[in-house]
Enzyme design. Structure first.
Site, PDB file in Angstrom:
ATOM      1  CE  LYS A   1     -93.866 124.878  -9.816  1.00  0.00           C
ATOM      2  NZ  LYS A   1     -93.296 124.166  -8.645  1.00  0.00           N
TER       3      LYS A   1
ATOM      4  CE  LYS B   1     -97.881 117.998  -7.543  1.00  0.00           C
ATOM      5  NZ  LYS B   1     -97.617 116.660  -7.659  1.00  0.00           N
TER       6      LYS B   1
ATOM      7  CE  LYS C   1     -96.325 124.891   0.248  1.00  0.00           C
ATOM      8  NZ  LYS C   1     -95.581 123.853   0.997  1.00  0.00           N
TER       9      LYS C   1
END
Ligand code: AMP
Ligand code: TRP
Length: 360
Positions: free
Chosen positions: A222, A225, A119
């Site tokens: 992966k 969203k 992140k």
């Protein structure tokens, strides 16, 4: 791992952020597996809005996403008569326990979390030099620095609190959450060691099929969203036309042989999705598609996905119109969750010398 007979009637808890539309990865790696557990276990499903605010979220969007999330859960088969669906912020105890656990967590453990590092690097930071156990971050912009709030760092502790607050036995999660689960187990053990036996040390439950669905545009990553490329991610509410377009443009390779193998991540991913939805094994699918081209695989896969998701989309469309019903599902869920949470929170408070919290 499968859930065996003697493991019946366990307390199962899992949560997901209300980030709007669920992806096919969320469905196959998470929600669909949860729905198979309702009959034999006491199940809690949390919508973690307090986790969601670790990244900037508009208030209206957050509110809407919570409804979207519960409507999608019910549409995916989480029958509210058979499980408790609640919103994290509706239940007293998550942040209280998170704070207590924060005080048992060395900062270095949190800085080492892969998801935190990901992140942070996405926010424009690069993990710079590794200094002993600690990782230092160099920044390339004051704006980016402002985005790395302490909530992102403490995220896994709040997750541990979500789980330990209910003394959950089993936590169904995707592969990517294993490290967070290890931290949760460590914290439970640390607390038990320091203040005597209090928490159940929970097990992660990672489903076998479909536990890691990859991006259609870059099958080495992966499916997520937050992907900027809209062809990369399939959503469970996608219309049939969108599903067709996304599968048609899915990255494959130039070998033109339909088989699963690590050198063929694109084709392997398409076969994995087919297998997870159709119930056929990869070997059966390889036989079925022997001598056929990628076009045939994509066409058939589009059909399989469209037909599997049709009832989910239709049910969602009906539910999302009925906010009163959705609110009642969440109110009932919160009531049951709170009852259990107060018992455990109260015990924790007593053990560490804080006043009793049991109002349940
Ligand atoms: P998230 O969307 O990151 O909040 O994840 C919600 C749940 O879905 C977690 O259990 C994740 O591990 C799981 N999940 C998310 N993306 C995928 C994926 N591409 N494949 C399998 N499981 C996933
Ligand atoms: N961190 C999880 C994810 O990103 C979401 C989550 C928060 C969770 N609290 C939890 C999952 C408790 C399981 C149990 O997917």
């Amino acid at each position: 791992m499968t859930i065996s007979e003697e493991e019946k009637r366990k307390v199962i808890l899992t949560c997901a952020q209300p980030t709007g539309k669920l992806t096919l990865g969320n469905y196959l790696g998470a929600v669909r597996n949860w729905s198979t557990m309702l009959e034999n276990h006491e199940c809690y499903f949390g919508i973690v809005d307090l986790h969601a605010i670790t990244t900037p979220t508009k208030p209206v969007t957050l509110r809407q996403n919570v409804f979207d999330c519960v409507a999608q859960y019910v549409a995916c088969g989480l029958d509210p008569e058979k499980c408790h669906q609640f919103v994290q912020s509706h239940v007293v105890g998550h942040t209280e326990l998170a704070w207590i656990l924060t005080c048992l967590t060395p900062i270095g453990e949190l800085q080492r979390m892969t998801q935190f590092k990901d992140k942070v690097s996405k926010l424009g930071f690069k993990a710079a030099e590794q200094e002993g156990e600690e990782i230092k971050f160099t920044h390339d912009g004051a704006r980016a620095q402002a985005s790395i709030n302490a909530g992102l760092l403490c995220y896994p502790v709040l997750m541990a609190a979500d789980i330990l607050l209910y003394n959950a036995d089993l936590v169904p999660v995707g592969e990517d959450q294993r490290q967070h689960m290890e931290l949760c187990r460590d914290l439970a053990q640390r607390f038990n060691h320091q203040f005597s036996e209090t928490f159940v040390v929970p097990d992660a439950y990672v489903g076998e099929t479909g536990s890691r669905i990859m991006s259609l545009a870059d099958p080495t990553r992966k499916m997520s969203k937050s992907d900027e490329n809209e062809r990369a991610t399939l959503y469970i509410l996608d219309e049939p036309g969108q599903i067709g377009k996304k599968i048609a443009s899915a990255v494959t390779d130039s070998e033109a042989v339909i088989r699963a193998s690590p050198e063929k991540p694109g084709v392997s991913n398409l076969l994995a999705i087919h297998s997870a939805l159709s119930g056929q094994t990869i070997v059966q699918l390889e036989e079925h598609f022997a001598g056929k081209g990628y076009g045939v695989l994509k066409e058939e896969l589009t059909e399989v996905i469209t037909e599997s998701l049709r009832p989910v989309r239709e049910k969602y469309q009906e539910l999302i119109q009925d906010k009163t019903y959705l609110s009642s599902v969440l109110a009932q869920g919160a009531e049951a969750a709170q009852k259990r949470a107060y018992k455990i929170l109260s015990k924790v408070y007593r053990k560490i010398g804080l006043p009793d919290r049991n109002r349940g």
